[in-house]
Design a protein around this motif. Structure first.
Motif, PDB file in Angstrom:
ATOM      1  N   ALA A   1       0.836  -1.205   0.000  1.00 45.45           N
ATOM      2  CA  ALA A   1       0.000   0.000   0.000  1.00 45.45           C
ATOM      3  C   ALA A   1       0.871   1.255   0.000  1.00 45.45           C
ATOM      4  CB  ALA A   1      -0.927   0.002   1.214  1.00 45.45           C
ATOM      5  N   TYR A   2       1.946   1.238   0.778  1.00 45.87           N
ATOM      6  CA  TYR A   2       2.840   2.395   0.829  1.00 45.87           C
ATOM      7  C   TYR A   2       3.636   2.534  -0.466  1.00 45.87           C
ATOM      8  CZ  TYR A   2       1.766   2.641   5.797  1.00 45.87           C
ATOM      9  OH  TYR A   2       1.113   2.770   6.993  1.00 45.87           O
ATOM     10  N   VAL A   3       3.984   1.391  -1.079  1.00 46.26           N
ATOM     11  CA  VAL A   3       4.700   1.441  -2.356  1.00 46.26           C
ATOM     12  C   VAL A   3       3.823   2.097  -3.416  1.00 46.26           C
ATOM     13  CG1 VAL A   3       5.670   0.042  -4.220  1.00 46.26           C
ATOM     14  CG2 VAL A   3       6.178  -0.540  -1.848  1.00 46.26           C
ATOM     15  N   VAL A   4       2.532   1.749  -3.440  1.00 45.83           N
ATOM     16  CA  VAL A   4       1.610   2.318  -4.429  1.00 45.83           C
ATOM     17  C   VAL A   4       1.518   3.835  -4.266  1.00 45.83           C
ATOM     18  CG1 VAL A   4      -0.808   2.459  -5.146  1.00 45.83           C
ATOM     19  CG2 VAL A   4       0.246   0.229  -4.739  1.00 45.83           C
ATOM     20  N   PHE A   5       1.278   4.302  -3.047  1.00 48.33           N
ATOM     21  CA  PHE A   5       1.159   5.741  -2.835  1.00 48.33           C
ATOM     22  C   PHE A   5       2.509   6.444  -2.981  1.00 48.33           C
ATOM     23  CE2 PHE A   5      -2.899   4.563  -0.923  1.00 48.33           C
ATOM     24  CZ  PHE A   5      -3.713   5.568  -1.414  1.00 48.33           C
ATOM     25  N   GLY A   6       3.593   5.726  -2.683  1.00 45.70           N
ATOM     26  CA  GLY A   6       4.921   6.286  -2.931  1.00 45.70           C
ATOM     27  C   GLY A   6       5.165   6.483  -4.409  1.00 45.70           C
ATOM     28  N   ALA A   7       4.720   5.513  -5.233  1.00 43.93           N
ATOM     29  CA  ALA A   7       4.869   5.627  -6.683  1.00 43.93           C
ATOM     30  C   ALA A   7       4.035   6.781  -7.231  1.00 43.93           C
ATOM     31  CB  ALA A   7       4.458   4.314  -7.356  1.00 43.93           C
ATOM     32  N   VAL A   8       2.830   6.965  -6.671  1.00 45.90           N
ATOM     33  CA  VAL A   8       1.990   8.098  -7.079  1.00 45.90           C
ATOM     34  C   VAL A   8       2.675   9.413  -6.723  1.00 45.90           C
ATOM     35  CG1 VAL A   8      -0.202   9.290  -6.672  1.00 45.90           C
ATOM     36  CG2 VAL A   8      -0.166   6.794  -6.930  1.00 45.90           C
ATOM     37  N   THR A   9       3.264   9.464  -5.540  1.00 41.75           N
ATOM     38  CA  THR A   9       3.986  10.669  -5.124  1.00 41.75           C
ATOM     39  C   THR A   9       5.135  10.959  -6.082  1.00 41.75           C
ATOM     40  OG1 THR A   9       3.471  10.172  -2.801  1.00 41.75           O
ATOM     41  CG2 THR A   9       5.227  11.771  -3.224  1.00 41.75           C
ATOM     42  N   TRP A  10       5.893   9.916  -6.433  1.00 45.56           N
ATOM     43  CA  TRP A  10       7.034  10.079  -7.345  1.00 45.56           C
ATOM     44  C   TRP A  10       6.594  10.625  -8.696  1.00 45.56           C
ATOM     45  CZ3 TRP A  10       8.242   8.099 -12.117  1.00 45.56           C
ATOM     46  CH2 TRP A  10       9.583   8.251 -12.548  1.00 45.56           C
ATOM     47  N   LEU A  11       5.543  10.013  -9.273  1.00 49.70           N
ATOM     48  CA  LEU A  11       5.066  10.438 -10.590  1.00 49.70           C
ATOM     49  C   LEU A  11       4.519  11.862 -10.538  1.00 49.70           C
ATOM     50  CD1 LEU A  11       4.522   9.735 -13.543  1.00 49.70           C
ATOM     51  CD2 LEU A  11       2.316   8.770 -12.830  1.00 49.70           C
ATOM     52  N   ALA A  12       3.777  12.182  -9.482  1.00 54.87           N
ATOM     53  CA  ALA A  12       3.211  13.524  -9.356  1.00 54.87           C
ATOM     54  C   ALA A  12       4.314  14.565  -9.176  1.00 54.87           C
ATOM     55  CB  ALA A  12       2.237  13.573  -8.181  1.00 54.87           C
ATOM     56  N   MET A  13       5.342  14.212  -8.431  1.00 60.19           N
ATOM     57  CA  MET A  13       6.483  15.123  -8.267  1.00 60.19           C
ATOM     58  C   MET A  13       7.143  15.389  -9.613  1.00 60.19           C
ATOM     59  SD  MET A  13       7.400  16.331  -5.218  1.00 60.19           S
ATOM     60  CE  MET A  13       7.281  16.046  -3.460  1.00 60.19           C
ATOM     61  N   TYR A  14       7.331  14.336 -10.382  1.00 62.80           N
ATOM     62  CA  TYR A  14       7.969  14.501 -11.687  1.00 62.80           C
ATOM     63  C   TYR A  14       7.115  15.395 -12.593  1.00 62.80           C
ATOM     64  CZ  TYR A  14       9.672  13.547 -16.362  1.00 62.80           C
ATOM     65  OH  TYR A  14      10.132  13.706 -17.647  1.00 62.80           O
ATOM     66  N   GLN A  15       5.820  15.133 -12.628  1.00 64.12           N
ATOM     67  CA  GLN A  15       4.924  15.914 -13.478  1.00 64.12           C
ATOM     68  C   GLN A  15       4.816  17.369 -13.000  1.00 64.12           C
ATOM     69  OE1 GLN A  15       4.861  13.647 -16.102  1.00 64.12           O
ATOM     70  NE2 GLN A  15       2.778  14.385 -16.400  1.00 64.12           N
ATOM     71  N   SER A  16       5.061  17.610 -11.704  1.00 63.55           N
ATOM     72  CA  SER A  16       4.976  18.973 -11.165  1.00 63.55           C
ATOM     73  C   SER A  16       6.236  19.785 -11.455  1.00 63.55           C
ATOM     74  CB  SER A  16       4.740  18.931  -9.656  1.00 63.55           C
ATOM     75  OG  SER A  16       5.922  18.529  -8.973  1.00 63.55           O
ATOM     76  N   GLN A  17       7.259  19.141 -12.022  1.00 60.82           N
ATOM     77  CA  GLN A  17       8.561  19.746 -12.331  1.00 60.82           C
ATOM     78  C   GLN A  17       9.496  19.812 -11.118  1.00 60.82           C
ATOM     79  OE1 GLN A  17       9.253  20.355 -15.618  1.00 60.82           O
ATOM     80  NE2 GLN A  17       7.199  19.535 -15.897  1.00 60.82           N
ATOM     81  N   VAL A  18       9.051  19.320  -9.948  1.00 60.17           N
ATOM     82  CA  VAL A  18       9.947  19.147  -8.803  1.00 60.17           C
ATOM     83  C   VAL A  18      10.669  17.825  -9.005  1.00 60.17           C
ATOM     84  CG1 VAL A  18      10.104  18.838  -6.302  1.00 60.17           C
ATOM     85  CG2 VAL A  18       8.449  20.457  -7.264  1.00 60.17           C
ATOM     86  N   HIS A  19      11.978  17.808  -8.753  1.00 61.07           N
ATOM     87  CA  HIS A  19      12.715  16.577  -9.043  1.00 61.07           C
ATOM     88  C   HIS A  19      12.140  15.422  -8.233  1.00 61.07           C
ATOM     89  CE1 HIS A  19      16.071  13.814  -9.758  1.00 61.07           C
ATOM     90  NE2 HIS A  19      16.284  14.567 -10.826  1.00 61.07           N
ATOM     91  N   PRO A  20      11.824  14.289  -8.887  1.00 59.54           N
ATOM     92  CA  PRO A  20      11.109  13.199  -8.206  1.00 59.54           C
ATOM     93  C   PRO A  20      11.870  12.560  -7.055  1.00 59.54           C
ATOM     94  CG  PRO A  20      11.867  12.507 -10.390  1.00 59.54           C
ATOM     95  CD  PRO A  20      12.073  13.982 -10.306  1.00 59.54           C
ATOM     96  N   THR A  21      13.180  12.691  -7.013  1.00 58.75           N
ATOM     97  CA  THR A  21      13.922  12.106  -5.892  1.00 58.75           C
ATOM     98  C   THR A  21      13.555  12.769  -4.562  1.00 58.75           C
ATOM     99  OG1 THR A  21      15.766  13.590  -6.399  1.00 58.75           O
ATOM    100  CG2 THR A  21      15.891  11.343  -7.267  1.00 58.75           C
TER     101      THR A  21
END
Length: 457
Positions: free
Chosen positions: A225-245
């Motif tokens: 469950a945390y991996v799924v929401f972590g992946a969503v966070t990563w993708l959203a960060m990338y799309q927001s132009q904030v570096h996904p790391t």
């Protein structure tokens, strides 16, 4: 005659081991992984400088990988997946380490944190100033963050070569400095190398992070469950132009540092199961329900932060960082690039700026009585620590990729400066460490007596 039962007090670790144990394990992994990192770095350099291998090696990292979800297609190069994907796990572990040090480690109080944090600030500001002193403007001027970083894997590897001659206090200082340095690097990445932010996607990232917090409060323990929401966070960060790391760091900082079950609860569970075991026929098999209880109790009696750090740290040290080195350390070294202003600025930042900033700010902290030198450490050792802090490598390469994104020639020059500066800093730092610790016990005792005076050992 039956063997005497062991005294439970003899099996219980001393309180100090709870602090020193994780540090020792951390340093053992870092020292060994530093060797692997060095081998992969040399391999990348060799491949990039042999004509027959250079082009295939470069093309390999440009191979595209991606996925489709309906009409949404996300396809990037292998180089991207290493730098922005795998390195998110690296930054997740960085977030775990930062939180551990702030909660239970050397950064948990102002007095303990003063020396490494102040030294780390100097070790970031002065190298950036040295770089800017070269007068770079335009695209080249963005590289001021490159010489600000410290690669703890190589630093620990150098210290490991000296064994027990290196005082434990110096090791703790450098580890704490590296953690504070990582905090500074994360801030630089988030602020200086993030431009046009998409607030909609950033809001989705914040929502996914909030869901992770809520799940933890509700007692959700399913890692998936945390991996799924972590992946969503990563993708959203990338799309927001904030570096996904940055998503990795935030998820690490949100990881609970306290165990779900207390020691008393674990003890009751063990007593309950062992009581039923003692009352049964020795030949009778264990009840699967009891095994499940023991598995759950033993897992949840360890804090998620500690459990994740212990599990992921070897993967980061022996897989992620070496792969990152293979993907990024391969630069064609040309004689004229060694004299390029960007190469010289980066190298000078690491060789001159880092030790000057670390030692000067540490000396000021001691003189102003904001901090004292660690036990067994003198100023010769601190000078060695300053130069070892100039081994930037992994984080410097990472920031260089951000600073010179799309500027192939400048990035190659920056990488040359990173390799040159880190190598010289490592050699000088090792020589000074040999000098600082080579006087034997008497010299170290002298340093102990002078640790709070600011006088040279």
């Amino acid at each position: 005659m039956a063997a005497p039962k062991p005294d439970p007090r003899e099996l219980r670790p001393a309180p100090i081991n709870r602090v020193i144990g994780p540090i020792q394990r951390f340093m053992q992994i870092e020292a060994a992984s530093g060797v692997v990192l060095l081998v992969c770095s040399v391999a990348a350099l060799v491949a990039a400088n042999i004509p027959a291998l250079a082009e295939p090696f470069h093309d390999f990292w440009e191979f595209s990988l991606g996925f489709n979800v309906g009409d949404f297609r996300f396809e990037k190069s292998l180089h991207f997946w290493v730098n922005d994907g795998l390195m998110t796990v690296f930054f997740f572990v960085v977030g775990l380490e930062i939180k551990r040090e702030m909660m239970t480690g050397e950064l948990r109080t102002v007095k303990q944190a003063a020396l490494p944090v102040i030294a780390a600030v100097g070790g970031m500001l002065v190298p950036a100033g040295v770089y800017l002193a070269f007068g770079h403007t335009g695209a080249a001027g963005k590289g001021w963050g490159v010489p600000m970083a410290t690669d703890i894997a190589f630093v620990v590897g150098v210290m490991a070569a000296f064994g027990k001659r290196v005082p434990f206090g110096l090791k703790i200082f450098l580890l704490s400095l590296a953690i504070a340095d990582d905090m500074g690097a994360v801030i630089v990445i988030a602020v200086a190398y993030t431009e046009h932010v998409n607030l909609g996607w950033l809001g989705l990232a914040a929502t996914a992070l909030a869901m992770c917090v809520l799940m933890n409060q509700l007692g959700v323990r399913a890692v998936f469950a945390y991996v799924v929401f972590g992946a969503v966070t990563w993708l959203a960060m990338y799309q927001s132009q904030v570096h996904p790391t940055i998503a990795g760091v935030l998820l690490g900082l949100l990881t609970p540092h306290r165990a779900w079950l207390s020691r008393d609860t674990l003890r009751l569970a063990l007593d309950d199961v062992t009581g039923r075991m003692d009352s049964k026929n020795p030949d009778e098999e264990m009840n699967p329900a009891d095994v499940t209880v023991l598995r759950y109790a033993s897992r949840e009696a360890v804090a998620p932060l500690q459990r994740l750090e212990d599990h992921l740290h070897p993967w980061v040290g022996f897989v992620i960082m070496p792969v990152f080195a293979l993907a990024n350390a391969g630069v064609a070294v040309k004689p004229d690039s060694l004299a390029h202003p960007v190469s010289l600025a980066v190298a000078a930042g690491l060789i001159v700026g880092k030790p000057l900033g670390i030692v000067l700010f540490a000396w000021l902290a001691v003189q102003l009585k904001l901090a004292t030198l660690p036990t067994g450490v003198n100023w010769r050792m601190m000078l060695a620590a300053g130069f070892l802090g100039g081994i930037g490598f992994t984080m410097s390469l990472f920031i260089g990729e951000l600073a010179f994104d799309g500027e192939t020639a400048l990035l190659a020059d920056a990488k040359t400066g990173i390799l040159l500066g880190s190598f010289v800093a490592a050699v000088v730092g090792a020589g000074l460490l040999w000098w600082g610790t080579g006087t034997g016990a008497r010299g170290r005792e002298t340093g102990d007596r002078r640790q709070g005076t600011g006088k040279s050992g």
